[in-house]
Design a protein around this motif. Structure first.
Motif, PDB file in Angstrom:
ATOM      1  N   ASN A  90       5.486 105.079  29.750  1.00 55.44           N
ATOM      2  CA  ASN A  90       6.446 103.989  29.742  1.00 55.44           C
ATOM      3  C   ASN A  90       7.025 103.817  31.138  1.00 55.44           C
ATOM      4  O   ASN A  90       7.386 104.798  31.792  1.00 55.44           O
ATOM      5  N   ILE A  93      13.016 101.796  32.082  1.00 54.33           N
ATOM      6  CA  ILE A  93      13.541 100.974  30.988  1.00 54.33           C
ATOM      7  C   ILE A  93      14.069  99.635  31.488  1.00 54.33           C
ATOM      8  O   ILE A  93      14.215  98.696  30.706  1.00 54.33           O
ATOM      9  N   SER A  99       7.061  93.490  25.795  1.00 58.50           N
ATOM     10  CA  SER A  99       7.986  93.751  24.690  1.00 58.50           C
ATOM     11  C   SER A  99       7.274  94.488  23.565  1.00 58.50           C
ATOM     12  O   SER A  99       7.706  94.454  22.427  1.00 58.50           O
ATOM     13  N   ASP A 100       6.153  95.148  23.890  1.00 57.77           N
ATOM     14  CA  ASP A 100       5.417  95.915  22.898  1.00 57.77           C
ATOM     15  C   ASP A 100       6.269  97.048  22.363  1.00 57.77           C
ATOM     16  O   ASP A 100       7.309  97.407  22.924  1.00 57.77           O
ATOM     17  N   ARG A 102       7.588 100.601  21.839  1.00 61.73           N
ATOM     18  CA  ARG A 102       7.769 101.691  22.801  1.00 61.73           C
ATOM     19  C   ARG A 102       7.598 103.016  22.074  1.00 61.73           C
ATOM     20  O   ARG A 102       8.088 103.198  20.975  1.00 61.73           O
ATOM     21  N   GLY A 103       6.892 103.958  22.705  1.00 63.44           N
ATOM     22  CA  GLY A 103       6.724 105.275  22.112  1.00 63.44           C
ATOM     23  C   GLY A 103       5.339 105.541  21.567  1.00 63.44           C
ATOM     24  O   GLY A 103       5.047 106.659  21.151  1.00 63.44           O
ATOM     25  N   THR A 107       0.257 102.400  27.513  1.00 62.94           N
ATOM     26  CA  THR A 107       0.888 102.259  28.813  1.00 62.94           C
ATOM     27  C   THR A 107       0.558 100.896  29.390  1.00 62.94           C
ATOM     28  O   THR A 107      -0.490 100.312  29.087  1.00 62.94           O
ATOM     29  N   GLN A 108       1.437 100.398  30.260  1.00 59.20           N
ATOM     30  CA  GLN A 108       1.192  99.124  30.922  1.00 59.20           C
ATOM     31  C   GLN A 108       0.216  99.263  32.089  1.00 59.20           C
ATOM     32  O   GLN A 108      -0.232  98.261  32.640  1.00 59.20           O
ATOM     33  N   GLU A 195      12.547 109.245  29.142  1.00 58.20           N
ATOM     34  CA  GLU A 195      12.749 107.887  29.647  1.00 58.20           C
ATOM     35  C   GLU A 195      13.088 107.955  31.132  1.00 58.20           C
ATOM     36  O   GLU A 195      13.615 108.965  31.628  1.00 58.20           O
ATOM     37  N   ILE A 242      14.653 107.581  23.255  1.00 62.83           N
ATOM     38  CA  ILE A 242      13.845 106.365  23.385  1.00 62.83           C
ATOM     39  C   ILE A 242      14.757 105.180  23.665  1.00 62.83           C
ATOM     40  O   ILE A 242      15.894 105.124  23.188  1.00 62.83           O
ATOM     41  N   TYR A 295      10.758  99.243  18.119  1.00 61.19           N
ATOM     42  CA  TYR A 295      10.068  97.959  18.093  1.00 61.19           C
ATOM     43  C   TYR A 295      10.936  96.959  17.344  1.00 61.19           C
ATOM     44  O   TYR A 295      11.449  97.258  16.258  1.00 61.19           O
TER      45      TYR A 295
END
Length: 495
Positions: A90, A93, A99-100, A102-103, A107-108, A195, A242, A295
């Motif tokens: 991740n 923040i 906006s997928d 998280r957790g 990964t982006q 985070e 998270i 989410y």
């Protein structure tokens, strides 16, 4: 801004000019630069500009032109990586973007390996680095300003931190300043995550991790090889933190036995403190807990007897509740992540003790839906594997035409990209089946495999006990693989 002759007080720290050279003496936080860090280490960490000569002459990153010649100075490559928070990458923040959910194991980062078509199982990795001192580490890639990022290794079980000095290529311990040091964390390997947040106007970043003292906010200062830590909540964490609804949430065990959630903003200010409300007579057993997922309007921590939930309300507030599992269902917390459907539903795999089958339970809704699977499929988020075949079909739906059930091989998806179709997985072989393989403590052969729409490539093989404990991370333009029992951390160039 030049305060006095030979000394420059800048956002990156205090620099001293001696003749034609500049050196950092105080960090942006006012601490003395460590003697263990070379000028080249400092230049890389803070993103110094430079005159391209031999030896290279460095300047404060705020300098864009040479004070001697007036010519433009060279700049280090832009920090394209938005940072890496373990275990699944991740970004910070407050980095914005997707906006997928998280957790999940998503990964982006694109994860596309360079020269993928020429890679083979017996080919050496592109790079490697030594491991930190013995421990079980999680890895952060922590940006500093717009350029440069430092690799930090944290052993949650010991509360120890190390930074890798980029030019010296050595691991150096970070020492706590002030009254506190990082406390230990008792969460199991499969339930730990962290985070990462920017430090406001400060060029550095802050790490948020679970500890026995509560939610720890750790602010590393790499050039001085120090960190500062503060704690929020004043009670042991029973789950990982998270980000959700512009806060970082974590469940804590109150002295009276109740579970409470605290929520903080990116600078560590307490914004929410909620006590979990559950059904009368319900047993909230958090001795076995999984990774949280957030989410939409809910954040969920699945545990042995049910789900801890923080739900956003229509008035903008939030409520913390506990929802029991349907009868006879036990969650399998170590079998990958929940599954996210293309329509935005989250499902958790459970084992039905009566039917001896695997049931998937919808968890984004308080009204349980159950779908029964004929085979166990391991999931990383929106992708799962049926034996060795990658699919985005729901893991309770079987393809019409398949002929791989006789294979002893199977793939554990370790990480999938949310910006490409790449999945990096772990290929194992077990005659006893997937579930039994997870119970083995013996060394076993494994392969790292790369799967996208055009390629299925095995690019590394080795032996290790519990190879599913491998942590992948992205740093400095490479995909790295770490196992606590390996002698090196192996790396592959990203495209």
């Amino acid at each position: 801004m030049k305060e006095k002759d030979g000394e420059w007080a800048l956002p990156s720290g205090v620099w001293v000019q001696t003749n034609e050279s500049f050196s950092l003496t105080k960090t942006a936080r006012g601490r003395s630069v460590s003697a263990h860090a070379s000028p080249a280490d400092i230049a890389t960490v803070v993103g110094s500009t430079f005159e391209d000569q031999t030896p290279r002459k460095f300047y404060p990153p705020e300098f864009h032109y040479s004070p001697l010649t007036g010519k433009p100075l060279g700049k280090p490559p832009s920090n394209e990586d938005a940072g890496w928070a373990p275990p699944f990458g991740n970004a910070s923040i407050d980095a914005g973007g997707s906006s997928d959910a998280r957790g999940l194991r998503r990964t982006q980062h694109s994860l596309s390996l360079r020269n993928i078509k020429s890679r083979t199982a017996d080919k050496q990795p592109d790079d490697s680095m030594d491991v930190p001192p013995p421990g079980e580490y999680q890895f952060f890639s922590v940006p500093f300003g717009e350029r440069g990022a430092t690799l930090i290794a944290l052993d949650p079980l010991k509360g120890t931190l190390f930074a890798r000095l980029p030019a010296s290529c050595t691991w150096q311990p970070l020492e706590g300043v002030g009254p506190a040091i990082v406390d230990e964390c008792s969460l199991p390997h499969h339930a730990w995550r962290a985070e990462l947040a920017k430090c406001g106007t400060d060029p550095g970043c802050t790490l948020f991790v679970a500890t026995q003292a509560g939610l720890a906010r750790i602010t590393p200062d790499i050039a001085s090889l120090t960190y500062e830590v503060t704690y929020i909540g004043g009670a042991p964490a029973v789950g990982a933190p998270i980000a959700f609804d512009n806060q970082i949430w974590i469940p804590l065990q109150a002295k009276n036995g109740q579970i409470r959630f605290v929520g903080v903003n990116s600078v560590g200010e307490l914004k929410s403190d909620l006590t979990v409300v559950g059904p009368e007579g319900a047993t909230i057993d958090v001795s076995e807990i999984g990774l949280p997922v957030s989410y939409g309007r809910v954040a969920i921590w699945v545990c042995k007897t049910g789900q801890l939930r923080v739900q956003k309300q229509s008035d903008g507030g939030a409520v913390a509740t506990f929802l029991q599992w349907p009868p006879n269902l036990l969650p399998r917390l170590d079998f990958g992540s929940p599954y996210l459907t293309s329509s935005g539903q989250l499902w958790q795999v459970c084992f039905n003790t009566v039917t001896n089958q695997y049931d998937w339970v919808r968890i984004d809704s308080a009204h349980a839906e159950i779908s029964t699977a004929t085979t166990l499929r391991l999931c990383s988020g929106m992708v799962n594997f049926r034996i060795t075949s990658k699919t985005s079909m729901p893991p309770w739906e079987e393809p019409e035409h398949t002929d791989d059930t006789s294979s002893n091989d199977f793939v554990i998806p370790l990480l999938e990209s949310s910006t490409s179709d790449v999945v990096v997985g772990l290929r194992l072989s077990s005659e006893a089946g997937i579930a039994q393989a997870f119970e083995s403590k013996e060394r076993m052969p494994y392969a790292l495999c790369y799967d996208d729409s055009d390629n299925e490539v095995t690019f590394f093989t080795a032996y290790a006990p519990e190879p599913w404990r491998i942590r992948l991370f992205v740093h400095s333009g490479k995909l790295w693989a770490y196992h606590s029992r390996a002698k090196r951390i192996e790396g592959w160039d990203l495209a």
